[in-house]
Design a protein around this motif. Structure first.
Motif, PDB file in Angstrom:
ATOM      1  N   ALA A   1       0.834  -1.211   0.000  1.00  0.00           N
ATOM      2  CA  ALA A   1       0.000   0.000   0.000  1.00  0.00           C
ATOM      3  C   ALA A   1       0.865   1.256   0.000  1.00  0.00           C
ATOM      4  O   ALA A   1       0.578   2.230  -0.724  1.00  0.00           O
ATOM      5  N   PHE A   2       1.933   1.255   0.803  1.00  0.00           N
ATOM      6  CA  PHE A   2       2.835   2.407   0.855  1.00  0.00           C
ATOM      7  C   PHE A   2       3.473   2.649  -0.509  1.00  0.00           C
ATOM      8  O   PHE A   2       3.531   3.785  -0.999  1.00  0.00           O
ATOM      9  N   ASN A   3       3.960   1.579  -1.130  1.00  0.00           N
ATOM     10  CA  ASN A   3       4.605   1.711  -2.450  1.00  0.00           C
ATOM     11  C   ASN A   3       3.606   2.199  -3.499  1.00  0.00           C
ATOM     12  O   ASN A   3       3.955   3.005  -4.376  1.00  0.00           O
ATOM     13  N   ASN A   4       2.374   1.704  -3.424  1.00  0.00           N
ATOM     14  CA  ASN A   4       1.352   2.140  -4.393  1.00  0.00           C
ATOM     15  C   ASN A   4       1.060   3.639  -4.253  1.00  0.00           C
ATOM     16  O   ASN A   4       0.737   4.304  -5.232  1.00  0.00           O
ATOM     17  N   GLY A   5       1.154   4.145  -3.031  1.00  0.00           N
ATOM     18  CA  GLY A   5       0.861   5.558  -2.807  1.00  0.00           C
ATOM     19  C   GLY A   5       1.971   6.507  -3.203  1.00  0.00           C
ATOM     20  O   GLY A   5       1.730   7.700  -3.413  1.00  0.00           O
TER      21      GLY A   5
ATOM     22  N   GLU B   1      -1.919   6.671   1.622  1.00  0.00           N
ATOM     23  CA  GLU B   1      -2.456   5.465   0.990  1.00  0.00           C
ATOM     24  C   GLU B   1      -2.593   4.327   1.998  1.00  0.00           C
ATOM     25  O   GLU B   1      -3.574   3.578   1.976  1.00  0.00           O
ATOM     26  N   VAL B   2      -1.621   4.181   2.903  1.00  0.00           N
ATOM     27  CA  VAL B   2      -1.706   3.160   3.937  1.00  0.00           C
ATOM     28  C   VAL B   2      -2.895   3.430   4.850  1.00  0.00           C
ATOM     29  O   VAL B   2      -3.654   2.517   5.208  1.00  0.00           O
ATOM     30  N   ILE B   3      -3.053   4.700   5.224  1.00  0.00           N
ATOM     31  CA  ILE B   3      -4.184   5.079   6.091  1.00  0.00           C
ATOM     32  C   ILE B   3      -5.511   4.697   5.437  1.00  0.00           C
ATOM     33  O   ILE B   3      -6.417   4.140   6.082  1.00  0.00           O
ATOM     34  N   LYS B   4      -5.634   4.981   4.143  1.00  0.00           N
ATOM     35  CA  LYS B   4      -6.890   4.661   3.452  1.00  0.00           C
ATOM     36  C   LYS B   4      -7.091   3.143   3.343  1.00  0.00           C
ATOM     37  O   LYS B   4      -8.210   2.648   3.455  1.00  0.00           O
ATOM     38  N   THR B   5      -5.999   2.403   3.123  1.00  0.00           N
ATOM     39  CA  THR B   5      -6.092   0.951   2.955  1.00  0.00           C
ATOM     40  C   THR B   5      -6.547   0.256   4.227  1.00  0.00           C
ATOM     41  O   THR B   5      -7.249  -0.763   4.175  1.00  0.00           O
TER      42      THR B   5
END
Length: 439
Positions: free
Chosen positions: A46-50, A307-311
């Motif tokens: 998730a972090f990498n995607n963001g 992005e991690v927060i949203k995931t």
């Protein structure tokens, strides 16, 4: 404890403990994922995607930094500085002191404002313009805390309302993109309009600083400082090329809607014009990228954190719990969001980098309380700008200190951070809250 609350608190603690903000955001992302029920591999994914969400902004900053470095060596900023010194740096007397003082203050404010939009070189003008003027400032007994407020006002207020230069990055690439990615249907025309009231708070703070807080003379020792102004050659060709590059940069940006291609066009013109003979284009590009690299990397890390927060899906739980505590009190909700935004931005030190973090939480929260689209824009935009105007780690306070403390007579905390915090953050809180309630 909600994973979002834990992650934000950890990020703030690490930031205030002088841990690099990029590292603080990365560690907090991992903690958020683990506390939010994600496995370590899911968190990293998730972090990498963001990360890609902050790449465009980081590249915009890097190219603007390169353009600023090249522009500062073209001689145009030096020409402005030397003309101000010639006209305003004379020995004051009873006849000219008033006009010299006001002319000097207006010139510094105009340069600070233009450095964000018309002449997009950010804080690069400060080491060129301010040190040569310190003798004149001391002779006129102008309070340097006022100069710090003038510069910070110009650096912050203009990007809040004018969608050109750094304003285009903040209003469109950062604020609008973050709002809409979190479920708000806002348009580009709504953003600067919603930020007008908070910007009016900045204006009120500046008026108080100029006419009340720092209107009295303040004595400084007259210390001569060495400057690098004389190292930059000034000629008519250089000035015309520099002006042409600025026009092209603004035109390309407005036509394409991209600050990346605007800054790149201006840099190419300066690099191949032959006016930068003593400085290779590669060296200037590296200097400019280095000047803006920290902000760019923070933005990339902030996008990964968001992005991690949203995931994790914990945002909805946080919104529900806050709604249960506050009830339907919109006024209290607006003030709490602004205060929390102030704390977060003070920790990170950049409004640009804070927006992706707080928008993830604030947009669902604002929508749950029934705030309109303009009110939500004002809440998020003001919450982000709050810390930028008064954070010890912000370019908007570090830049003025770097120029005003060349002779060792301007303290960063007492003379830059505290004055800008009082005169800009407090009015921003008030006017941001008013905007949230009336828009």
């Amino acid at each position: 404890m909600n994973a979002v609350v834990i992650a934000v608190c950890l990020m703030l603690l690490l930031s205030f403990a002088r841990v690099n903000v990029v590292i603080a955001l990365t560690i907090s992302s991992v903690v958020a994922g683990l506390f939010g029920g994600l496995e370590i591999n899911q968190t990293i994914t998730a972090f990498n995607n963001g990360l890609g969400g902050g790449a465009q902004i980081a590249l915009s900053y890097a190219l603007l930094g390169a353009f600023a470095a090249a522009l500062s060596h073209s001689g145009i900023a030096t020409l402005v500085s030397t003309n101000i010194i010639k006209k305003l740096g004379k020995t004051p007397n009873s006849d000219n002191t008033k006009w010299v003082r006001w002319g000097l203050l207006f010139a510094i404010l105009a340069m600070a404002v233009s450095s964000q939009n018309i002449l997009p070189i950010h804080i690069a003008f400060i080491p060129i313009l301010i040190p040569p003027l310190l003798l004149a400032i001391s002779a006129l007994a102008i309070d340097r805390r006022l100069i710090a407020c003038l510069i910070t006002f110009g650096l912050v207020t203009t990007y809040m309302i004018l969608p050109v230069g750094f304003g285009a990055i903040f209003l469109n690439d950062v604020l609008l993109a973050a709002l809409n990615s979190n479920g708000l249907a806002a348009t580009s025309s709504q953003v600067p309009q919603a930020m007008l009231l908070p910007a009016l708070g900045m204006v009120c703070g500046l008026v108080v600083a100029v006419f009340i807080s720092y209107r009295k003379p303040r004595q400084y020792q007259q210390v001569a400082v060495e400057t690098k102004t004389k190292e930059i050659e000034i000629n008519r060709k250089s000035i015309w090329v520099a002006l042409g590059s600025i026009v092209v940069t603004l035109a390309v940006q407005l036509y394409t809607g991209s600050m990346i291609f605007g800054a790149l066009s201006g840099f190419i013109i300066l690099n191949f014009s032959g006016i930068l003979k003593k400085n290779s284009g590669q060296d200037l590009f590296n200097q400019g990228v280095l000047m803006m690299a920290n902000i760019g990397f923070i933005m990339i890390a902030a996008a990964g954190f968001a992005e991690v927060i949203k995931t994790t899906g914990e945002v909805s739980g946080l919104v529900t719990s806050i709604g249960g505590l506050i009830g339907d009190n919109k006024a209290l909700a607006a003030m709490l969001m602004l205060v929390v935004g102030l704390v977060i931005t003070m920790g990170i030190g950049s409004s640009f980098s804070t927006v992706p973090v707080i928008a993830t939480i604030y947009v669902p929260l604002a929508l749950s309380f029934g705030f309109s689209v303009p009110a939500t824009i004002a809440l998020v935009g003001t919450a982000a700008a709050l810390g930028d105007a008064g954070s010890p780690a912000s370019d908007s306070t570090l830049g003025p200190t770097a120029g005003l403390n060349v002779d060792g007579q301007h303290d960063h905390i007492k003379d830059s951070v505290i004055p800008t915090f009082i005169h800009f953050n407090i009015p921003l809180l008030v006017f941001g809250w008013i905007a949230a309630m009336v828009l």
